[in-house]
Scaffold this motif. Structure first.
Motif, mmCIF file in Angstrom:
data_model
loop_
_atom_site.group_PDB
_atom_site.id
_atom_site.type_symbol
_atom_site.label_atom_id
_atom_site.label_comp_id
_atom_site.label_asym_id
_atom_site.label_seq_id
_atom_site.Cartn_x
_atom_site.Cartn_y
_atom_site.Cartn_z
ATOM 1 N N ARG A 26 -3.211 26.636 16.788
ATOM 2 C CA ARG A 26 -2.465 25.423 16.491
ATOM 3 C C ARG A 26 -1.028 25.785 16.143
ATOM 4 O O ARG A 26 -0.779 26.750 15.420
ATOM 5 C CB ARG A 26 -3.125 24.729 15.304
ATOM 6 N N HIS A 27 -0.092 25.030 16.698
ATOM 7 C CA HIS A 27 1.322 25.286 16.468
ATOM 8 C C HIS A 27 1.930 24.016 15.896
ATOM 9 O O HIS A 27 1.919 22.972 16.551
ATOM 10 C CB HIS A 27 2.025 25.663 17.781
ATOM 11 N N SER A 28 2.456 24.105 14.677
ATOM 12 C CA SER A 28 3.081 22.933 14.066
ATOM 13 C C SER A 28 4.390 22.634 14.815
ATOM 14 O O SER A 28 4.877 23.470 15.601
ATOM 15 C CB SER A 28 3.388 23.210 12.594
ATOM 16 N N PHE A 29 4.984 21.484 14.537
ATOM 17 C CA PHE A 29 6.270 21.179 15.189
ATOM 18 C C PHE A 29 7.345 22.165 14.753
ATOM 19 O O PHE A 29 8.225 22.512 15.537
ATOM 20 C CB PHE A 29 6.681 19.737 14.904
ATOM 21 N N ALA A 30 7.244 22.615 13.499
ATOM 22 C CA ALA A 30 8.214 23.619 13.043
ATOM 23 C C ALA A 30 8.035 24.908 13.853
ATOM 24 O O ALA A 30 9.016 25.541 14.270
ATOM 25 C CB ALA A 30 8.034 23.870 11.548
ATOM 26 N N ASP A 31 6.771 25.293 14.110
ATOM 27 C CA ASP A 31 6.511 26.485 14.942
ATOM 28 C C ASP A 31 7.089 26.289 16.341
ATOM 29 O O ASP A 31 7.707 27.196 16.912
ATOM 30 C CB ASP A 31 5.002 26.727 15.138
ATOM 31 N N LEU A 32 6.830 25.101 16.899
ATOM 32 C CA LEU A 32 7.278 24.843 18.279
ATOM 33 C C LEU A 32 8.800 24.861 18.372
ATOM 34 O O LEU A 32 9.377 25.389 19.330
ATOM 35 C CB LEU A 32 6.787 23.473 18.766
ATOM 36 N N ASP A 33 9.426 24.285 17.358
ATOM 37 C CA ASP A 33 10.881 24.253 17.369
ATOM 38 C C ASP A 33 11.437 25.679 17.278
ATOM 39 O O ASP A 33 12.326 26.070 18.048
ATOM 40 C CB ASP A 33 11.370 23.403 16.182
ATOM 41 N N ALA A 34 10.853 26.460 16.374
ATOM 42 C CA ALA A 34 11.344 27.833 16.193
ATOM 43 C C ALA A 34 11.066 28.670 17.451
ATOM 44 O O ALA A 34 11.949 29.379 17.957
ATOM 45 C CB ALA A 34 10.669 28.457 14.970
ATOM 46 N N ALA A 35 9.832 28.573 17.961
ATOM 47 C CA ALA A 35 9.480 29.405 19.120
ATOM 48 C C ALA A 35 10.269 28.983 20.361
ATOM 49 O O ALA A 35 10.597 29.827 21.212
ATOM 50 C CB ALA A 35 7.982 29.319 19.390
ATOM 51 N N SER A 36 10.593 27.705 20.458
ATOM 52 C CA SER A 36 11.390 27.302 21.631
ATOM 53 C C SER A 36 12.853 27.723 21.465
ATOM 54 O O SER A 36 13.551 27.925 22.466
ATOM 55 C CB SER A 36 11.244 25.816 21.953
ATOM 56 N N ASN A 37 13.318 27.884 20.237
ATOM 57 C CA ASN A 37 14.644 28.505 20.046
ATOM 58 C C ASN A 37 14.606 29.932 20.597
ATOM 59 O O ASN A 37 15.540 30.384 21.279
ATOM 60 C CB ASN A 37 15.013 28.573 18.560
ATOM 61 N N ALA A 38 13.513 30.630 20.262
ATOM 62 C CA ALA A 38 13.379 32.017 20.737
ATOM 63 C C ALA A 38 13.289 32.038 22.265
ATOM 64 O O ALA A 38 13.915 32.890 22.927
ATOM 65 C CB ALA A 38 12.149 32.662 20.114
ATOM 66 N N ALA A 39 12.542 31.079 22.818
ATOM 67 C CA ALA A 39 12.427 31.015 24.284
ATOM 68 C C ALA A 39 13.800 30.775 24.911
ATOM 69 O O ALA A 39 14.150 31.366 25.942
ATOM 70 C CB ALA A 39 11.455 29.908 24.688
ATOM 71 N N ALA A 40 14.597 29.914 24.267
ATOM 72 C CA ALA A 40 15.954 29.655 24.779
ATOM 73 C C ALA A 40 16.757 30.953 24.780
ATOM 74 O O ALA A 40 17.482 31.254 25.734
ATOM 75 C CB ALA A 40 16.640 28.599 23.914
ATOM 76 N N ARG A 41 16.600 31.743 23.732
ATOM 77 C CA ARG A 41 17.349 33.010 23.668
ATOM 78 C C ARG A 41 16.887 33.983 24.753
ATOM 79 O O ARG A 41 17.698 34.710 25.339
ATOM 80 C CB ARG A 41 17.198 33.636 22.270
ATOM 81 N N VAL A 42 15.576 33.994 25.011
ATOM 82 C CA VAL A 42 15.046 34.864 26.073
ATOM 83 C C VAL A 42 15.663 34.463 27.418
ATOM 84 O O VAL A 42 16.107 35.311 28.199
ATOM 85 C CB VAL A 42 13.495 34.755 26.131
ATOM 86 N N LEU A 43 15.702 33.165 27.663
ATOM 87 C CA LEU A 43 16.261 32.681 28.941
ATOM 88 C C LEU A 43 17.765 32.953 28.999
ATOM 89 O O LEU A 43 18.296 33.376 30.034
ATOM 90 C CB LEU A 43 15.966 31.187 29.113
ATOM 91 N N ARG A 44 18.445 32.721 27.866
ATOM 92 C CA ARG A 44 19.899 32.935 27.845
ATOM 93 C C ARG A 44 20.237 34.401 28.117
ATOM 94 O O ARG A 44 21.186 34.713 28.849
ATOM 95 C CB ARG A 44 20.472 32.500 26.499
#
Ligand code: MLC
Ligand code: AMP
Length: 508
Positions: A26-44
């Motif tokens: 289970r991933h809370s919205f806070a987890d999703l927000d943080a992990a998608s920031n990390a995903a954005a950095r990976v893509l960037r």
């Protein structure tokens, strides 16, 4: 408020409650927000910036969601694609969308590498259990890297916002009238408008619990399901695939309140539950769309499960434009009324408004309607008439209650289990076979899929009547769901005086 703003709001206001369960975690919205920031950095770090395209060539998973949100956070444009697409279908999308990065499963990434797509700078692999680079014999393309591992290693610090409502968010390839897929463009504002309208129409709130079993590579699963879940900040169970028994069990044990499906899913629920449908006391709403829901199926479902399915109508290009009302009446065979902000017209053959109760082409207009097709001004021009989007579907409005019914299609399209198949694409694949002189492809009624792909084939003299070989031939060239499920061998195709194949006659 864009979908990303909604996610951030849910993360800030409900850091622990709600969220997304996928792959047993289970991933809370806070987890999703943080992990998608990390995903954005990976893509960037791999070169993705505003306007760049990111191909999401995968089924539903947490990684898909993170790659999607991460790309949007950079202002990039996501291109979701069915991982069942084979070489030619993929080659066209790669050539037309020119993605910089592809996020996908191993088999798909191998296909991308084998094509040697010149625009692609990085391949990010989903579900790379061994987390090892993909050993590949393919001649070209960058090596693939495990996506989740890269995300876990990246900083979760927020990046400066770089999206505006008019920015492009999605290009979704949809079966075109020419047999070649067209990239329907959707802006952030389109996504937001539709998600707001549907959440309000269905009173979708943070108290809902959604079981999500639709593919995320189509707008139904992505823009209705995932966006609704983020916008409402509800609890969501994301399943990698639909399997009737497992989904029914999940609806019961998750105490689901909401389910979104296509008609085939409801037909399979009935078949699976037989005489003993599970009690689903928490369930408040079953929604169905993407294909016509047969009134008989809706009635049988109501008798077995005690729920009136809410049917809604939409298109990739326009998102969801019509829906039956939440508070009834939900007359089977109708798709209801325009959703908030949407206007519709039913146009006669000369483009004039059809008389009340008369059949005509459905035209739609509103904030959820996308701006047209990627790099295809001719198709975009043809799709709009004085600002109205021409759906190519035939509709009728009931003079008594205003409810709209979809009564047919002006264009040739087979809707099989809510996947769309353009006959010409399958005809072209069949015509490549050395034993085939010509072929006509059409839909036949099917209790499970609504329509099933069928073909009539003219063989060269003396060629073996081997339907299995022709089906296998199609499967090598096209996503497997496009293959003909029945093949009839005929001496010639019936034609009218103009030379047009009479498919109605073949389908009889
Ligand atoms: C799968 N197969 C199909 C098929 N789906 N064949 C014909 N039509 C279909 N729809 C084939 C596979 O190629 C495979 O063939 C075999 O069936 C088993 O594959 P599967 O993956 O196990 O399929 P299954 O679970 O049975 O899939 C059925 C389904 C799926 C209903 C779950 O079709 C599905 O998810 N449909 C939803 C599509 C959708 O989301 N459409 C929305 C478009 S957006 P083989 O021979 O290789 O074994 C839109 C706008 C709007 O329309 O209004 O929403
Ligand atoms: P797609 O190309 O996948 O976006 O599919 C859009 C098409 O799905 C529409 O043009 C319709 O033909 C069909 N469709 C979607 N919802 C419904 C519905 N409720 N009833 C009938 N057809 C539908």
């Amino acid at each position: 408020m864009t979908i990303l703003d909604r996610l951030r709001r849910a993360a800030a206001t409900r850091p622990a409650r709600g969220g997304l369960s996928a792959g047993g975690r289970r991933h809370s919205f806070a987890d999703l927000d943080a992990a998608s920031n990390a995903a954005a950095r990976v893509l960037r770090a791999r070169g993705v910036a505003a306007g760049a395209r990111v191909l999401l060539y995968a089924g539903s998973s947490l990684e898909f969601v993170l790659a999607y949100l991460g790309a949007l956070k950079l202002g990039a444009v996501c291109v979701p694609a069915n991982p069942a697409y084979q070489r030619a279908e993929l080659a066209w999308i790669l050539a037309d969308a020119e993605p910089l990065v592809v996020v996908g499963e191993r088999a798909g990434l191998e296909r991308v590498r084998a094509l040697g797509a010149p625009s692609v700078r990085a391949l990010l692999e989903i579900d790379a259990a061994a987390a090892a680079p993909c050993p590949s014999a393919a001649p070209a393309g960058p090596p693939s890297e495990p996506f989740l591992r890269a995300v876990q290693a990246a900083s979760t610090r927020r990046l400066p916002a770089s999206t505006a409502p008019d920015d492009l968010a999605l290009i979704v390839y949809t079966s075109g009238t020419t047999g070649r897929a067209k990239g329907a463009m959707l802006r952030h504002a389109n996504l937001e408008a539709n998600s707001d309208a549907l959440c309000a129409a269905w009173r979708w709130t943070a108290d809902d619990r959604l079981v999500h079993a639709l593919p995320l590579f189509h707008v139904h699963g992505l823009c209705v399901g995932l966006h609704g879940a983020l916008a409402s900040a509800c609890e969501t169970l994301l399943l990698p695939r639909f399997e009737a028994a497992a989904v029914l069990a999940a609806l019961a044990c998750e105490r689901a309140t909401l389910f979104l499906g296509v008609p085939t899913m409801y037909a399979r629920f009935l078949e699976c539950a037989g005489a003993a449908p599970p009690a689903l006391p928490a369930m408040r709403l079953f929604v169905c769309g993407s294909a016509p829901l047969a009134p008989l199926l809706a009635r049988r479902f109501r008798a077995a499960f005690g729920h009136e399915i809410l049917e809604r109508y939409g298109m990739t290009e326009t998102l969801i434009t019509l829906a039956q009302p939440l508070d009834g009446p939900r007359r089977p065979g109708t798709v209801g009324l325009p959703v908030a902000g949407v206007e519709v017209r039913i146009a006669g053959a000369a483009g004039q408004d059809a008389a009340e109760g008369e059949e005509g082409e459905l035209l739609v207009r509103g904030p959820c309607v996308g701006p047209g097709y990627w790099r295809d001004t001719a198709a975009t021009g043809a799709a709009f008439a004085a600002g109205w989007f021409r759906t190519g579907d035939l509709a009728r409005r009931d003079a008594r209650d205003g409810l709209i019914s979809i009564v047919g299609r002006a264009r040739e399209l087979i809707i099989s289990g809510a996947f769309k198949v353009h006959p010409r694409e399958v005809e072209e694949a069949l015509a490549e076979h050395p034993d085939v002189v010509e072929a006509a492809v059409f839909g036949l009624p099917d209790a499970d899929l609504g329509e099933a792909v069928a073909a009539a084939v003219v063989l060269r003299p003396g060629a073996p009547r081997d339907a299995g070989a022709l089906t296998a031939f199609c499967r090598e060239r096209l996503a497997s769901y496009k293959k003909p499920r029945s093949i009839r061998f005929v001496a010639s195709l019936p034609r009218n005086a103009m030379g047009k194949v009479l498919k109605d006659r073949l389908a009889r």
